[in-house]
Design an enzyme around this catalytic site. Sequence first.
Site, mmCIF file in Angstrom:
data_model
loop_
_atom_site.group_PDB
_atom_site.id
_atom_site.type_symbol
_atom_site.label_atom_id
_atom_site.label_comp_id
_atom_site.label_asym_id
_atom_site.label_seq_id
_atom_site.Cartn_x
_atom_site.Cartn_y
_atom_site.Cartn_z
ATOM 1 N N LYS A 1 9.496 -16.647 6.357
ATOM 2 C CA LYS A 1 9.306 -16.255 7.767
ATOM 3 C C LYS A 1 8.233 -17.119 8.402
ATOM 4 O O LYS A 1 7.354 -17.669 7.724
ATOM 5 C CB LYS A 1 8.938 -14.786 7.895
ATOM 6 C CG LYS A 1 7.634 -14.338 7.213
ATOM 7 C CD LYS A 1 6.377 -14.573 8.010
ATOM 8 C CE LYS A 1 5.125 -14.288 7.195
ATOM 9 N NZ LYS A 1 3.894 -14.812 7.730
ATOM 10 N N VAL B 1 4.141 -21.350 -2.105
ATOM 11 C CA VAL B 1 3.362 -20.222 -2.632
ATOM 12 C C VAL B 1 2.037 -20.123 -1.869
ATOM 13 O O VAL B 1 1.372 -21.141 -1.632
ATOM 14 C CB VAL B 1 3.098 -20.412 -4.142
ATOM 15 C CG1 VAL B 1 2.192 -19.307 -4.680
ATOM 16 C CG2 VAL B 1 4.427 -20.443 -4.901
ATOM 17 N N ALA B 2 1.665 -18.890 -1.497
ATOM 18 C CA ALA B 2 0.426 -18.633 -0.732
ATOM 19 C C ALA B 2 0.367 -19.517 0.506
ATOM 20 O O ALA B 2 -0.678 -20.041 0.874
ATOM 21 C CB ALA B 2 -0.814 -18.822 -1.613
ATOM 22 N N GLY B 3 1.523 -19.671 1.169
ATOM 23 C CA GLY B 3 1.623 -20.583 2.311
ATOM 24 C C GLY B 3 1.702 -19.892 3.660
ATOM 25 O O GLY B 3 1.897 -20.552 4.670
ATOM 26 N N MET C 1 4.092 -17.875 4.443
ATOM 27 C CA MET C 1 5.520 -17.785 4.785
ATOM 28 C C MET C 1 6.207 -16.645 4.042
ATOM 29 O O MET C 1 7.435 -16.584 3.968
ATOM 30 C CB MET C 1 6.210 -19.116 4.496
ATOM 31 C CG MET C 1 5.580 -20.256 5.292
ATOM 32 S SD MET C 1 6.651 -21.658 5.477
ATOM 33 C CE MET C 1 7.813 -21.058 6.690
ATOM 34 N N ALA C 2 5.407 -15.739 3.462
ATOM 35 C CA ALA C 2 5.913 -14.507 2.847
ATOM 36 C C ALA C 2 6.747 -14.741 1.593
ATOM 37 O O ALA C 2 7.700 -14.005 1.333
ATOM 38 C CB ALA C 2 6.708 -13.682 3.866
ATOM 39 N N GLY D 1 6.089 -14.283 -1.711
ATOM 40 C CA GLY D 1 6.100 -13.171 -2.662
ATOM 41 C C GLY D 1 6.847 -11.976 -2.092
ATOM 42 O O GLY D 1 7.627 -11.317 -2.796
ATOM 43 N N ASP E 1 4.879 -7.482 4.779
ATOM 44 C CA ASP E 1 5.930 -8.428 5.163
ATOM 45 C C ASP E 1 7.282 -8.157 4.489
ATOM 46 O O ASP E 1 8.273 -8.787 4.835
ATOM 47 C CB ASP E 1 5.525 -9.854 4.737
ATOM 48 C CG ASP E 1 4.665 -10.558 5.778
ATOM 49 O OD1 ASP E 1 4.592 -10.091 6.921
ATOM 50 O OD2 ASP E 1 4.102 -11.609 5.417
#
Length: 321
Positions: A16, A105-107, A109-110, A112, A146
């Site tokens: 997202k 990852v950890a960007g 952009m959801a 996880g 999220d």
Amino acid sequence: MLAVVPPPITVRVPAKVNLHLGVGDLREDGYHDLITVFQALSLTDEITVAATDDPGVEVHGEGADAVPAGPTNLAWRAVEALAAHVGRNSADPKVRVVINKGIPVAGGMAGGSADAAATLVGLASLWKLDIGRDELADVAATLGSDVPFCLHGGNALGTGRGERLVPVLSRHSFHWVLALARRGLSTPSVFHEMDRLRDEGRPPRIGSVEPVLEALASGDPRQLALLLGNDLQAAAVSLRPTLRRTLRAGVDAGALAGVVSGSGPTCAFLCESAASAVQVAAELSGAGVCRTVRVAQGPVPGAKVVQREDQTRPAPPPVHA
Ligand SMILES: C[C@@](CO)(OP(=O)(O)O)[C@H](O)COP(=O)(O)OP(=O)(O)OC[C@H]1O[C@@H](n2ccc(N)nc2=O)[C@H](O)[C@@H]1O
Ligand SMILES: Nc1ncnc2c1ncn2[C@@H]1O[C@H](COP(=O)(O)OP(=O)(O)O)[C@@H](O)[C@H]1O
């Protein structure tokens, strides 16, 4: 008699971007009230769930090393939450989850959350549950703010912690270039930094959400570009000052506008057309301001079972003359 083992289920799930991320004050429960407009993008993870006597999580693909493969993986927490919700043995759910990461990852952009949403959809199918999307969304909301949007996809207005959703109509596709960073940013740290900056009296808050909804309905990327806004952006830039250069470089490369995606550090650039996005991506990747770039479009649907004929097939063997 032999038990019939159901075939594995693969689910594709989008990343997202927040077109608008208005953040209220810190609540007593440690969260902030949000008014956000989500758009699901064609940058995806693929999750396969399978019945097994060897339960656990495997993570492959981009950034897999930075993702826990144990019980703290959000996809595994989704297995436990859904098993408990439907009265299965959540301590021994006999499921294997294989994650193929395409979302940074950890960007911001959801990634996880996307894996958790995909796991819920996959298990509902694997376990043949009689469960509607609304009930699945309630379980999703217990896993993270999220996660419900990753189930939902498309465009949506999010309120509460971001978990209360109303679908938003849009006309046409929007074209994006994403600048992916070398290292992620932690979501709680970015919210803390925003609170700290606000305690110091800075920075101004973004405008109201209505014009963003109108721009989405119009389908005009120029109109939308003027309205992209994120109350977490100043905090992300404060923690990662190089993002200022990345944001400038995207606009210099020809994007209509750029914004930090969620808590960052991914920067999302809205472009005039698909062709413009390809051009911006090429120029940005040569500018040395990010690890890599991706082109994506949105909105796309939320977590969805991949029909067998659509599954990513292994590459054919090379043909020698
Ligand atoms: C900032 C956003 C914007 O869409 O996305 P990301 O940048 O993480 O992708 C989200 O609100 C992130 O949602 P999500 O990643 O699911 O966060 P959660 O697990 O629910 O919360 C992690 C932590 O972030 C902070 N948090 C999250 C949501 C919210 N409305 N207020 C908060 O203050 C809290 O410190 C919380 O403990
Ligand atoms: N399935 C998963 N995919 C990615 N990260 C995960 C997953 N499960 C747990 N995590 C943890 O969640 C953190 C946030 O990652 P992610 O959800 O990709 O980013 P963001 O919250 O910025 O959108 C990561 O640092 C990682 O350790």
